[in-house]
Design a protein around this motif. Structure first.
Motif: not given
Length: 413
Positions: A298, A301, A334, A348
């Motif tokens: 991901k 971040q 997350n 995010d």
């Protein structure tokens, strides 16, 4: 009945719509086909929402023109008549000439949901030329949610009742993913990329034989091909492993998809619409867990670290306030980690939500944050796999459990 779900990439052009019809006709006599918005339409509609709310007429009209011409080109390529889709496109144009009412999230759902409506109206009209028994259903009349816009929570009892009453028809039934409706008649959506979840909702309520998600990849891979040159197809996954991979951010399956299927033992297939004869991946009630390490990346971040202003410990009262602020801001965590006097989370970097959240947190805490980071999750890790992903990276935070390692890193390049 079988459930087929086709995402935006599978219907991005006329050739994709024809391919969808070919797959459905060849593989199922009785099926509910759940379809997403075409191509990048959802992104374009999000731009329309932003321009509409900000009174940016130039961007609004330019993007409306792009969306309309894109769909018109597909309809022209397919041939035939598409009165319903044209009516919806005209309705969208008329909607944004009126003053916006309601919250930003409510406006978002009323506009962005139309991508799925237009897409399925085009798909249904074309499939009906090929399969005369095909019917179109409006998922807004079938999936009942609360009024949490952009993240509608499903009323399972009412939804089951509505779906059972409506879809008893043998043959091919076509409907939308991503959308629902609150009890007061306002359109809601189920969260970004929520069409997989819609397929699971319909499968659960119809006691479906199976669900097949048609993707542009051969199945579930152990890593995103954009990040890894050598990926491995995972032919079988347990429900548990699939839930974990989706929860940590594997984009091939929406996180909420698996649990409704697991509750009724409905298998989920992930197959390629580019190679419909290939078996792909099956997710089901298997006993064997993964033996292959899986990697989830991901990007973009933000690592946020909170410290109490009064030098108190991070205890239940502080945690309650922190989680409450995140919930009100609509920001999902997350990863989280705490010490006696600090609490760190990774989220995010959503520019519409994170800055306002930081302002709220600063009322009670000293706040530090780092952006431009990556969150790497390894399921079934060992030290070799960790060393592999840390090449040219600075490790800022690490968290390990028995089966999963999560690493927050900054690129040194």
């Amino acid at each position: 009945m079988r459930i087929f779900k086709f995402g935006g990439a599978s219907v991005k052009d006329a050739a994709g719509v024809r391919n969808l019809a070919d797959i459905v006709k060849a593989q199922a006599e009785d099926a509910l086909v759940v379809v997403s918005a075409m191509g990048k339409t959802t992104n374009a509609l999000e731009t329309i929402v932003q321009a509409y709310v900000r009174h940016d007429t130039q961007t609004l009209q330019a993007t409306l023109k792009t969306v309309s011409e894109y769909h018109q080109h597909i309809m022209d390529e397919l041939g035939g008549d598409f009165p319903a889709a044209n009516q919806t496109l005209n309705g969208l144009k008329a909607m944004v000439t009126q003053p916006a009412t309601g919250s930003y999230d409510e406006v978002y759902d009323q506009i962005v949901s139309l991508g799925e409506i237009i897409s399925t109206q085009i798909v249904a009209a074309y499939v009906q030329q090929r399969i005369h028994t095909a019917r179109w259903f409006d998922a807004r009349q079938l999936v009942r949610t609360d009024n949490t816009y952009r993240e509608g929570r499903v009323d399972w009892a009412k939804t089951g009742q509505l779906i059972e009453q409506a879809i008893g028809h043998k043959g091919i039934n076509i409907t939308q993913g991503f959308v629902g409706q609150s009890a007061d008649g306002h359109t809601t959506t189920l969260g970004r990329d929520g069409s997989d979840y819609s397929a699971a909702i319909f499968a659960y309520c119809l006691n479906a034989e199976s669900v097949t998600i048609w993707k542009d990849v051969p199945g579930v891979l152990n890593a995103d091909p954009r990040w890894f040159d050598e990926t491995i197809l995972l032919e079988k996954l347990t429900y548990q492993d699939a839930i974990e991979l989706a929860y940590y951010g594997a984009t091939v399956i929406h996180p909420k998809t698996i649990k409704p299927l697991q509750n009724k033992g409905i298998p989920l297939y992930v197959r390629s619409f580019l190679d419909p004869s290939a078996a792909g991946t099956v997710i089901g009630n298997f006993k064997q867990s993964l033996s292959t390490p899986s990697f989830i990346f991901k990007v973009n971040q933000v690592l946020i670290s909170l410290h109490p202003n009064d030098f108190s410990f991070i205890a239940e009262d502080n945690l309650s306030r922190i989680f409450g602020r995140f919930a009100l801001a609509g920001v999902k965590i997350n990863l989280m980690q705490n010490t006696a006097i600090s609490f760190s989370v990774v989220v995010d970097n959503n520019p519409d939500r994170v800055p306002a959240l930081l302002d709220q947190l600063k009322q009670d805490f000293r706040v530090n944050y780092n952006d431009g980071l990556e969150l790497i999750t390894i399921r079934y890790y060992d030290q070799r796999t960790i060393d592999r992903v840390l090449l040219n990276k600075k490790l800022l935070l690490e968290q390990k459990s028995r089966y999963t390692a999560q690493l927050v890193v900054r690129d040194l390049g």
